[in-house]
Write a protein that holds these residues in place. Sequence first.
Motif, mmCIF file in Angstrom:
data_model
loop_
_atom_site.group_PDB
_atom_site.id
_atom_site.type_symbol
_atom_site.label_atom_id
_atom_site.label_comp_id
_atom_site.label_asym_id
_atom_site.label_seq_id
_atom_site.Cartn_x
_atom_site.Cartn_y
_atom_site.Cartn_z
ATOM 1 N N PRO A 277 2.376 -7.916 -4.690
ATOM 2 C CA PRO A 277 3.449 -7.506 -5.618
ATOM 3 C C PRO A 277 3.581 -5.994 -5.758
ATOM 4 O O PRO A 277 4.691 -5.469 -5.883
ATOM 5 N N ILE A 278 2.452 -5.299 -5.736
ATOM 6 C CA ILE A 278 2.494 -3.839 -5.846
ATOM 7 C C ILE A 278 3.144 -3.224 -4.613
ATOM 8 O O ILE A 278 3.956 -2.298 -4.700
ATOM 9 N N ASP A 279 2.813 -3.753 -3.453
ATOM 10 C CA ASP A 279 3.418 -3.272 -2.215
ATOM 11 C C ASP A 279 4.930 -3.470 -2.239
ATOM 12 O O ASP A 279 5.700 -2.564 -1.890
ATOM 13 N N GLY B 119 -9.533 -4.581 -12.272
ATOM 14 C CA GLY B 119 -9.135 -3.544 -11.337
ATOM 15 C C GLY B 119 -8.030 -4.018 -10.417
ATOM 16 O O GLY B 119 -7.389 -5.047 -10.641
ATOM 17 N N VAL B 120 -7.812 -3.254 -9.367
ATOM 18 C CA VAL B 120 -6.720 -3.488 -8.425
ATOM 19 C C VAL B 120 -7.320 -3.650 -7.028
ATOM 20 O O VAL B 120 -8.288 -2.966 -6.676
ATOM 21 N N ASP B 121 -6.746 -4.558 -6.254
ATOM 22 C CA ASP B 121 -7.176 -4.747 -4.868
ATOM 23 C C ASP B 121 -7.302 -3.383 -4.175
ATOM 24 O O ASP B 121 -6.372 -2.571 -4.208
ATOM 25 N N GLU B 122 -8.439 -3.127 -3.559
ATOM 26 C CA GLU B 122 -8.724 -1.819 -2.977
ATOM 27 C C GLU B 122 -7.743 -1.432 -1.881
ATOM 28 O O GLU B 122 -7.572 -0.245 -1.573
ATOM 29 N N ARG B 123 -7.053 -2.393 -1.295
ATOM 30 C CA ARG B 123 -6.060 -2.056 -0.270
ATOM 31 C C ARG B 123 -4.883 -1.267 -0.840
ATOM 32 O O ARG B 123 -4.210 -0.532 -0.105
ATOM 33 N N VAL B 124 -4.658 -1.393 -2.155
ATOM 34 C CA VAL B 124 -3.661 -0.543 -2.805
ATOM 35 C C VAL B 124 -4.088 0.917 -2.706
ATOM 36 O O VAL B 124 -3.302 1.804 -2.373
ATOM 37 N N ILE C 215 -1.143 4.314 -2.160
ATOM 38 C CA ILE C 215 -1.013 5.365 -3.171
ATOM 39 C C ILE C 215 -1.494 6.708 -2.628
ATOM 40 O O ILE C 215 -2.098 6.790 -1.557
ATOM 41 N N ASP C 216 -1.222 7.748 -3.410
ATOM 42 C CA ASP C 216 -1.691 9.096 -3.059
ATOM 43 C C ASP C 216 -2.961 9.483 -3.795
ATOM 44 O O ASP C 216 -3.774 10.252 -3.284
ATOM 45 N N GLU C 217 -3.132 8.955 -5.018
ATOM 46 C CA GLU C 217 -4.262 9.415 -5.830
ATOM 47 C C GLU C 217 -4.578 8.425 -6.947
ATOM 48 O O GLU C 217 -3.668 7.865 -7.556
ATOM 49 N N GLU C 218 -5.874 8.208 -7.181
ATOM 50 C CA GLU C 218 -6.326 7.487 -8.367
ATOM 51 C C GLU C 218 -6.602 8.501 -9.464
ATOM 52 O O GLU C 218 -7.206 9.546 -9.213
ATOM 53 N N VAL C 219 -6.204 8.195 -10.691
ATOM 54 C CA VAL C 219 -6.347 9.144 -11.791
ATOM 55 C C VAL C 219 -6.887 8.435 -13.026
ATOM 56 O O VAL C 219 -6.465 7.315 -13.343
ATOM 57 N N PRO D 170 -16.908 -11.607 -12.566
ATOM 58 C CA PRO D 170 -16.066 -11.946 -13.716
ATOM 59 C C PRO D 170 -14.666 -11.360 -13.599
ATOM 60 O O PRO D 170 -14.426 -10.400 -12.863
ATOM 61 N N GLY D 171 -13.759 -11.944 -14.357
ATOM 62 C CA GLY D 171 -12.431 -11.355 -14.483
ATOM 63 C C GLY D 171 -11.537 -11.591 -13.286
ATOM 64 O O GLY D 171 -11.854 -12.337 -12.361
ATOM 65 N N MET D 172 -10.385 -10.928 -13.332
ATOM 66 C CA MET D 172 -9.356 -11.065 -12.313
ATOM 67 C C MET D 172 -9.022 -9.700 -11.725
ATOM 68 O O MET D 172 -9.269 -8.658 -12.339
ATOM 69 N N VAL D 173 -8.445 -9.728 -10.527
ATOM 70 C CA VAL D 173 -8.085 -8.508 -9.818
ATOM 71 C C VAL D 173 -6.596 -8.544 -9.510
ATOM 72 O O VAL D 173 -6.071 -9.575 -9.064
#
Length: 219
Positions: A66-68, A120-125, A130-134, A58-61
């Motif tokens: 664009p984040i890159d 959520g966000v594509d795991e490649r981000v 990034i440095d850290e998920e919070v 379900p849902g979108m990711v």
Amino acid sequence: MHLSIFTLFPDFFTTPLQSSMLKRAQTAGAVSYEISNIREFAQDKHKVTDDRPFGGGPGMVMMVEPIDRALQVWRKKWPADQFKTKVLLTSAKGNVFTQQRAQEYSQLDAVAIICGHYEGVDERVVQYLIDEEVRIGDYVLTGGEPAALVMADAVTRLLPGVLGNAESNQDESHSVPGQLGFPQYTRPAAYKGWNVPEVLLGGNHGEIEKWRSAQRKSE
């Protein structure tokens, strides 16, 4: 300090960042904020920033591209070889944001916060950008914007000159992990029969400190 927030909903931050302490901190020059719309970095004519997950579900990711692109622009302004920086992603599976992390981030020159959304966000981000998920707690939000605002507030109040009294952020809740604050009272000393503890009125600072230490709560 410079704090950049990357979001799909920039209007979320308009009023909070122009209110109370966060506004005063900017006016004093202690911090600068930049809110960037991730959609502006999408390359297609419809400015698409999310898509269906591979494997179904379900849902979108949120998409990685664009984040890159957004972070490429940011890193040109804040190259890691010249500044102390960190890139964060708000995520329900990230590390818990604590007072100690707020202290750590407040020592940096620039922090970028990417607001997760949807499923959520594509795991490649996470793997490459990034440095850290919070996360700010053990619950799920509709998006990362409230979490980013909480972190911005917690970090900003620790910057030199932001609070009116330099001692205001000393010896408070969570300054020591697991330690909470003590009860506080102010005038009037008596109200509806609800009285301030006598020890706080006597002026004996040694006894006051003993009382406060005994009244502290812990997690």
